[in-house]
Every structure is written in structure tokens, then in C-alpha cells.
Design an enzyme around this catalytic site. Sequence first.
Site, PDB file in Angstrom:
ATOM      1  N   THR A  17       0.923  -1.304  -0.115  1.00 19.34           N
ATOM      2  CA  THR A  17      -0.179   0.028  -0.110  1.00 19.34           C
ATOM      3  C   THR A  17       0.800   1.201   0.075  1.00 19.34           C
ATOM      4  O   THR A  17       0.579   2.222  -0.634  1.00 19.34           O
ATOM      5  CB  THR A  17      -1.073   0.169   1.207  1.00 19.34           C
ATOM      6  OG1 THR A  17      -1.811  -1.063   1.136  1.00 19.34           O
ATOM      7  CG2 THR A  17      -1.741   1.117   1.305  1.00 19.34           C
ATOM      8  N   ASP A  60       1.043  -6.427  -4.980  1.00 16.30           N
ATOM      9  CA  ASP A  60       0.143  -6.421  -3.424  1.00 16.30           C
ATOM     10  C   ASP A  60       0.778  -7.663  -2.870  1.00 16.30           C
ATOM     11  O   ASP A  60       0.707  -8.858  -3.240  1.00 16.30           O
ATOM     12  CB  ASP A  60      -1.285  -6.527  -3.865  1.00 16.30           C
ATOM     13  CG  ASP A  60      -2.050  -6.189  -2.583  1.00 16.30           C
ATOM     14  OD1 ASP A  60      -1.850  -6.945  -1.689  1.00 16.30           O
ATOM     15  OD2 ASP A  60      -3.227  -5.610  -2.741  1.00 16.30           O
ATOM     16  N   SER A  61       1.027  -7.577  -1.636  1.00 22.58           N
ATOM     17  CA  SER A  61       1.608  -8.717  -0.892  1.00 22.58           C
ATOM     18  C   SER A  61       0.576  -9.873  -0.836  1.00 22.58           C
ATOM     19  O   SER A  61       1.171 -11.002  -0.479  1.00 22.58           O
ATOM     20  CB  SER A  61       2.380  -8.454   0.290  1.00 22.58           C
ATOM     21  OG  SER A  61       1.361  -8.212   1.453  1.00 22.58           O
ATOM     22  N   SER A  62      -0.569  -9.919  -0.983  1.00 27.06           N
ATOM     23  CA  SER A  62      -1.336 -10.973  -1.059  1.00 27.06           C
ATOM     24  C   SER A  62      -0.930 -12.016  -2.062  1.00 27.06           C
ATOM     25  O   SER A  62      -1.329 -13.051  -2.204  1.00 27.06           O
ATOM     26  CB  SER A  62      -2.707 -10.585  -1.221  1.00 27.06           C
ATOM     27  OG  SER A  62      -3.330  -9.686  -0.085  1.00 27.06           O
ATOM     28  N   THR A  92       1.594  -5.120   3.999  1.00 26.19           N
ATOM     29  CA  THR A  92       1.196  -5.595   5.282  1.00 26.19           C
ATOM     30  C   THR A  92       0.625  -6.847   5.241  1.00 26.19           C
ATOM     31  O   THR A  92       0.847  -7.417   6.544  1.00 26.19           O
ATOM     32  CB  THR A  92       0.421  -4.541   6.140  1.00 26.19           C
ATOM     33  OG1 THR A  92      -0.695  -4.332   5.498  1.00 26.19           O
ATOM     34  CG2 THR A  92       1.125  -3.085   6.393  1.00 26.19           C
ATOM     35  N   ASP A  93      -0.056  -7.290   4.279  1.00 24.81           N
ATOM     36  CA  ASP A  93      -0.856  -8.405   4.410  1.00 24.81           C
ATOM     37  C   ASP A  93      -0.052  -9.721   4.572  1.00 24.81           C
ATOM     38  O   ASP A  93      -0.425 -10.657   5.460  1.00 24.81           O
ATOM     39  CB  ASP A  93      -1.579  -8.754   3.086  1.00 24.81           C
ATOM     40  CG  ASP A  93      -2.961  -7.589   2.860  1.00 24.81           C
ATOM     41  OD1 ASP A  93      -3.225  -7.023   3.889  1.00 24.81           O
ATOM     42  OD2 ASP A  93      -3.573  -7.784   1.824  1.00 24.81           O
TER      43      ASP A  93
HETATM   44  N1  ASP Z   1      -2.869  -5.527   0.241  1.00 19.17           N
HETATM   45  C1  ASP Z   1      -1.763  -4.524   1.049  1.00 19.17           C
HETATM   46  C2  ASP Z   1      -0.630  -5.401   0.620  1.00 19.17           C
HETATM   47  O1  ASP Z   1      -0.361  -6.427   1.490  1.00 19.17           O
HETATM   48  C3  ASP Z   1      -1.968  -4.122   2.254  1.00 19.17           C
HETATM   49  C4  ASP Z   1      -1.016  -3.131   2.736  1.00 19.17           C
HETATM   50  O2  ASP Z   1       0.034  -3.022   2.001  1.00 19.17           O
HETATM   51  O3  ASP Z   1      -1.184  -2.756   3.800  1.00 19.17           O
HETATM   52  O4  ASP Z   1       0.089  -5.382  -0.287  1.00 19.17           O
END
Ligand code: ASP
Length: 350
Positions: A17, A60-62, A92-93
Amino acid sequence: MASPQNNSVLLLYTGGTAGMVRNHDGVLVPFDFEQIESLLPELQRLPFQLSHWATEKPIDSSNLKTPLWNELAEVIEREYEKHIGFVILHGTDTMAFSATALSFLLKNLHKPVVFTGAQLPIGDIRTDAKENILTALEIAGAEAMGLPVVPEVCIYFDYSLFRGNRSIKQSSDRFEAFSSPNFPKLAEAGTHIRFHQDFFHRAVGSFSIQKSNFSNRVATLRLFPGMGENHVLPLTTSPHWDVVILRTYGSGNAPSEPEIMNALRQATNSGKVIVNITQCMSGRVVQDTYEVGRQLSEIGVVEGLDLTLEAALVKSMFILGRGPFDSGSFKKEFQTILAGEMTASSEFHH
Ligand code: ASP
């Protein structure tokens, strides 16, 4: 260990993000590192040089795939002598998983590898990206008597520094997105950054990387009242898994129902490993506390102590991905502390 160092920190950008922008539908999509640089002119004012490296495409880390963990470890190995420390900008994911993986891959690390990210993109007025990135960089560049202050893989978020392999993403919308429920903070940032050095994991020996293919032959099963053998058998009899992580109640308890116990016993008899992790947010598994926990010890279930689920999964994948599976040696390695990810029973006082 104390090698001549350039006065430089390496920032590795993977996406998340922090660097995202809103597309025409208002949906967040990953964007290039240039976006961050242009919105964060303070990067020019840091008291050390800043170099950067980025993945071919920010994600996106997902969407993270485990080969990225080896790629990051290889970059750090290649650049290790040239920098005081490293910051990894990451979504963060799955940040807690990646920080755990890096803590195992980077054996005998003596320099800071600080993961950070943000809940709001850097272009948003109320973004948390600026503070997170700038303080993470300061932590990565902190030295005392010519040596890096922080010697391990950690996560910096919302004024707190946590051990990476003890961390969990605890909130999807609070700025305080991370915590390490079973381990104290490594540092807190106010007007000064207060490091809690007594809690640092200090490795002995020279730095190297130990790669793994991070096998996904691991599954998780969360207990709930009312579940029957139909829930358990698909995992315990499947040829696809070597390790099943059982998310038990409280201090490691499971229902005594013969259906469930027999299914678990069959699995351990057939050579699978079952690891016991509590579904509680904090605390540790001590199987022999209650009769309903002791029965798990009797069928050979491995106590996961105070590992987070994230750490138990990544540790299993790491060990499985380093060689042919053998339940005896897997158990032995799983019960060894590799990088401060769990607290040994001998260190734990009631
Ligand atoms: N969906 C985002 C990710 O993990 C969430 C984030 O970065 O806060 O890439």
C-alpha cells in the site's frame, strides 16, 4: 563481523500500500518506486547514503510467491558488506510471513533488516507511510561504536519495532497494524528511538544464507466445537501434506472424542507430523496442562510452544523445503530455535 562499511542503507522495494496509487475506480494498485521518492523528499536529508533496489514488478503482498523470499535473501547477501542496514518495503498483508522467512534464510545476521509498509498510500494526506519509512531507515542506519545497533530481522510500524518472526498483522485498519503478542518490543520511537537491547537476538558465527524451496506440504486445521472426523480426515489422510498444524484451544487442548483422536493418531502413525499451536492471540502451548492436552502428547503431537501461526507455517515450509521429508529429523529441527522465533521451555517461568 566488524567490516569496513560504507555509510549506506539499502532500501528494497517490493510493493504494498505504501507505494500504491488509486486507479480510475478508486481501487489501490501497486506503483513504481519513483512514486515514493517524489513524494518523500526527506529521503535526500538522511544522515547516510540511500541506495535502492526494486522487484521487477511491485506487488500487492497478497500475491506474494515464496521464491521472492530467496530473491530478497540473495540481494542482501550480495550487498551485505556494502551497507550498514537494509529496509524492505512490503505490503502488510503477508509481511509477518516474509519477515519470518528472512529470519531463517539470513543465518547469523548481524545487521538490521527492517520490514515496513503502510496502511495508507504515500500520496494520501493522512498517510502513515512517511513516518514508517523514515524511522525504519533511521533504525537501519543506527550504529553504536561502529556496529549496527539492531542485529536482526524486524518489523517497524507505528512507532514500534518488533522481532519479525514474532509478529502478526493484528489490524486491517488501525495504524497500529502489528504486534508481537509473545515477545516484548525491540524499540519504541518517540522524540528519541529507545532500543531495548536486552531483547535483541544476537547470533554467533559468520553470516551466510541458507536457502529453502519453502515446500507447501503443510496444512492448518482450526478446531471448533461441533467438528467431527469429516473435518479432520481430509487433512490427516491426504498424501499432499507432511505436516498439519492443529490450532487448538487454550494451552493446547483438543476434544477427547475418539473419532478425532483416532484420526490424529492414524496421521502420526503414518508418518505425518502434527504441530500444536494455540488459537489464542497470546500464550504458549503446554500439552500436559490438562488431560485433554496430554492425550495429544501421547499420540506424538509436537508442541508449538509460543510460536505464532505465521511462524509455525513458515518454519515448517522452510524445513520441508530444505531436503527430503523425514518425520524424526523434521521434529528435531522444528523444536530447535533457529532465530529467536520461540521461547524454550527452560527459559519460561510460570
Ligand atoms: N494489500 C496490501 C498488501 O499487503 C496491504 C498493505 O500493504 O497494507 O500489499
